[in-house]
Design a protein around this motif. Structure first.
Motif, short mmCIF file in Angstrom:
data_model
loop_
_atom_site.label_atom_id
_atom_site.label_comp_id
_atom_site.label_asym_id
_atom_site.label_seq_id
_atom_site.Cartn_x
_atom_site.Cartn_y
_atom_site.Cartn_z
N VAL A 1 -44.51 78.62 -46.16
CA VAL A 1 -44.94 77.35 -46.76
C VAL A 1 -46.03 77.59 -47.79
N ALA A 2 -46.15 76.66 -48.73
CA ALA A 2 -47.19 76.75 -49.76
C ALA A 2 -48.45 76.02 -49.35
N GLY A 3 -48.38 75.23 -48.27
CA GLY A 3 -49.57 74.50 -47.87
C GLY A 3 -49.33 73.64 -46.65
N VAL A 4 -50.40 72.96 -46.25
CA VAL A 4 -50.35 72.05 -45.11
C VAL A 4 -51.03 70.74 -45.50
N SER A 5 -50.68 69.68 -44.78
CA SER A 5 -51.28 68.38 -45.03
C SER A 5 -51.69 67.74 -43.73
N THR A 6 -52.90 67.18 -43.73
CA THR A 6 -53.34 66.41 -42.57
C THR A 6 -52.63 65.05 -42.58
N CYS A 7 -52.74 64.33 -41.48
CA CYS A 7 -52.18 62.98 -41.36
C CYS A 7 -53.23 62.11 -40.70
N ARG A 8 -53.58 61.02 -41.36
CA ARG A 8 -54.67 60.20 -40.83
C ARG A 8 -54.42 58.71 -41.02
N LEU A 9 -54.54 57.95 -39.92
CA LEU A 9 -54.44 56.49 -39.96
C LEU A 9 -55.80 55.83 -40.03
N ALA A 10 -56.75 56.35 -39.29
CA ALA A 10 -58.07 55.71 -39.16
C ALA A 10 -59.16 56.77 -39.26
N PRO A 11 -59.46 57.23 -40.47
CA PRO A 11 -60.37 58.36 -40.65
C PRO A 11 -61.74 58.26 -39.97
N PRO A 12 -62.41 57.10 -40.00
CA PRO A 12 -63.75 57.07 -39.39
C PRO A 12 -63.77 57.43 -37.91
N GLY A 13 -62.66 57.23 -37.21
CA GLY A 13 -62.63 57.54 -35.79
C GLY A 13 -62.20 58.95 -35.47
N ARG A 14 -61.77 59.72 -36.47
CA ARG A 14 -61.17 61.01 -36.19
C ARG A 14 -61.79 62.17 -36.98
N PHE A 15 -63.11 62.17 -37.12
CA PHE A 15 -63.77 63.25 -37.87
C PHE A 15 -63.41 64.62 -37.30
N LEU A 16 -63.44 64.78 -35.98
CA LEU A 16 -63.26 66.11 -35.39
C LEU A 16 -61.89 66.70 -35.74
N SER A 17 -60.86 65.91 -35.62
CA SER A 17 -59.51 66.40 -35.93
C SER A 17 -59.39 66.77 -37.41
#
Length: 605
Positions: free
Chosen positions: A422-438
């Protein structure tokens, strides 16, 4: 070297040197360095950081790598082959100083050389109709976008993907509710560009404004009952659909890429024109959307969301449209054979599917194509979309609003991805303020996938705290939180909550305070889940059900009152205008689903 350029950053002179020769991303990074300077202690007189771009100075650094060296007790040198590498180096210095709780960076002997493992490191934010102020991106103002872009850029993410567009057009007055979102997103695109990040949007190929959908029943997709969206049939309404895509491209000035989703509720059409050759419809849509954006930006990236196409036969009967589509087993090969040259394939990996609670058992009996490996064999780049981080219904049933590290799963998936071309990876986020650690873990691993578990725990804890002592306690607390999601032992959750609460003083970083707030509410939800379970058991045993229901309702009101104290959770309270409405329509359904997840799911994700 004659083409070398130097930007010096110091307390006395700010930024001096050849500013006009640098890309704005270096200037913006240097400004972050300047802003940090007053927080350092005992900095030597005339101390300075030299940011040096010298093309070819070290070929091993590539385009984005950097070297940080101490030249004396008052001089730090950041060197790179390009402006992108130089900006990465400034953020790298700031990040490492924060990781080390460094009060005076000039007292440290720096000798760091770093290059990214993957050249494409993107963060995907879901701009769906979740409707929670401050929490979900479709409600964000420009200031909210800035905060997230600053965070992602500090971890050297280089592309932002906005998943979902609310189309509007001057000819459709009812669509103007989507206009302000595009205005704010367009400003975010400009801001991201200033910081060296590119921006894509993902859209369903046949999505149209709501009113257009209702105005044209004769053009709607013919879909599986209960599995459709605001979409028109591509074969019948292509020109009308493209009118709205072109308007979106105009409104989102400077857009760097279009990501085309063809499956899921919007994409399927079972009419007599589309159904005989579904792959041909999708390929035509990719060509049309890609060409339309390239008219405005010839260098624009075109991304095809392969989304489940390689799994259709395995999912026959449990993924609704698969029961209706002809030539199901040939669609994946047709897409690979007919896709326009230069298109990027993105999908979740076979590993993610095989470990999925719903689909995994079904896939174990099939030989699934790993599209992330197959696409490169056909000459296409591929990206692994880390969907497990935040599945799209997570706001409802997977507690996406609350801290969930996903540390062990992320490490496992990144290790799997390293073995793919693969050339890269992408995160997936619905509610960023609640998921800083991930976000922190996945973004750091996108740069360096060889980081270990304890290194990541210590890094996140150091980032969140202002002393080594606090950092040790928070590292342990994050580990406890990870254990809670594995085993659902309440003591782990309470110990994590208490540690974050102890560290959340008046001077604490906002990221730590938000995690503390999320854990406080999560602990109350865990308690509510226990009363909900007691209510279920009372009903089954016909024993004191009324009393058990009363205890459950008291817990629900306690959670509602507590939520008012935490701004990023206001979408569950004040957004409903009137308390009875908020409780009945916003909070109660979610609480009941969250309780089900806690009480009955044996799976980590």
């Amino acid at each position: 070297m004659s083409d070398q350029k130097v930007l010096r950053v110091s307390a006395e002179e700010g930024q001096c040197g050849e500013r006009s020769r640098f890309h704005t991303q270096v200037i913006r990074a240097a400004s972050r360095l300047e802003a940090q300077w007053p927080t350092w202690e005992a900095v030597p007189p005339r101390a300075a950081v030299d940011v040096v771009v010298a093309p070819g100075c070290d070929p091993s650094l590539g385009d984005e790598g950097y070297a940080i060296r101490s030249e004396s007790d008052a001089r730090i040198r950041i060197e790179a082959n390009s402006d992108a590498g130089a900006a990465n180096g400034v953020y790298g210095l700031l990040m490492e100083a924060r990781h080390r709780h460094c009060r005076n960076p000039f007292a440290t002997s720096w000798a760091i050389t770093e290059t990214p493992y993957w050249q494409d490191r993107r963060a995907s934010l879901a701009s769906y109709a979740m409707g929670m102020s401050k929490m979900t991106p479709e409600t964000w103002t420009f200031e909210d976008w800035k905060e997230y872009i600053d965070f992602a850029r500090s971890l050297n993410v280089n592309r932002l993907s906005i998943l979902g567009v609310f189309p509007y057009h001057p000819d459709v007055p009812e669509s103007y509710k989507g206009r302000w979102r595009m205005v704010e997103q367009a400003r975010a695109i400009g801001y991201a560009h200033e910081h060296g990040m590119k921006v894509n949007v993902m859209t369903a190929y046949n999505h149209v404004p709501t009113q257009v959908f209702w105005d044209h029943p004769e053009l709607r997709t013919e879909a599986v009952r209960g599995y459709f969206g605001l979409a028109l049939c591509w074969s019948k309404a292509k020109d009308l659909i493209m009118k709205f895509h072109r308007q979106s491209f105009e409104a989102l000035e400077g857009l760097d890429g279009i990501e085309v989703m063809v499956t899921e509720p919007l994409g399927w059409c079972l009419c007599d024109q589309c159904r005989p050759d579904t792959a041909a419809v999708w390929l035509d849509a990719v060509r049309e959307l890609g060409s339309a954006l390239k008219e405005r930006n010839p260098d624009a990236e075109v991304v095809f969301w392969n989304w489940l196409s390689g799994f259709f036969t395995a999912l026959r009967g449990i993924y609704p449209p698969t029961t209706e589509i002809k030539n199901l087993d040939r669609i994946q090969d047709q897409l690979l054979d007919g896709m326009p040259e230069g298109t990027v394939f993105t999908d979740l990996s076979v590993n993610q599917m095989e470990t999925d609670v719903e689909f995994g058992p079904r896939l174990s009996h099939h030989d699934s194509i790993e599209i992330l490996a197959e696409a490169p064999k056909r000459g296409f780049e591929s990206r692994n979309f880390l969907f497990f981080m935040d599945k799209e219904f997570g706001m409802l049933d997977r507690l996406s609003l609350f801290p969930k590290p996903f540390l062990d799963y992320t490490l496992s998936e990144i290790a799997y991805t390293k073995a793919l071309p693969v050339a890269g990876v992408s995160t997936c986020r619905l509610a960023p303020p609640g998921r800083f650690l991930s976000d922190y873990f996945s973004m750091r691993l996108a740069w360096n996938p060889d980081l270990g578990r304890q290194e990541l725990l210590d890094g996140a804890a150091a980032y969140l705290t202002k002393s080594a002592e606090e950092g040790e306690a928070i590292a342990e607390a994050i580990g406890r939180l990870e254990a809670y999601w594995h085993h659902r032992k309440r003591d782990d959750l309470l110990l994590a909550r208490d540690a974050f609460d102890a560290a959340a003083g008046p001077e604490a970083y906002p990221e730590l305070v938000r995690i503390r707030d999320g854990l406080t509410i999560l602990a109350m939800i865990d308690d509510f889940a226990a009363t909900a379970k007691a209510f279920e058991e009372a009903i089954e045993g016909d024993d004191n059900a009324v009393e058990a229901k009363g205890r459950r309702d008291v817990k629900l009101l306690e959670v509602y009152e507590a939520l008012k104290a935490y701004p990023i959770y206001q979408g569950l309270t004040t957004d409903g205008l009137w308390e009875p409405r908020s409780i009945v329509m916003h909070l109660r359904p979610r609480m009941e689903m969250w309780a089900q997840r806690i009480n009955h799911s044996e799976y980590y994700h």
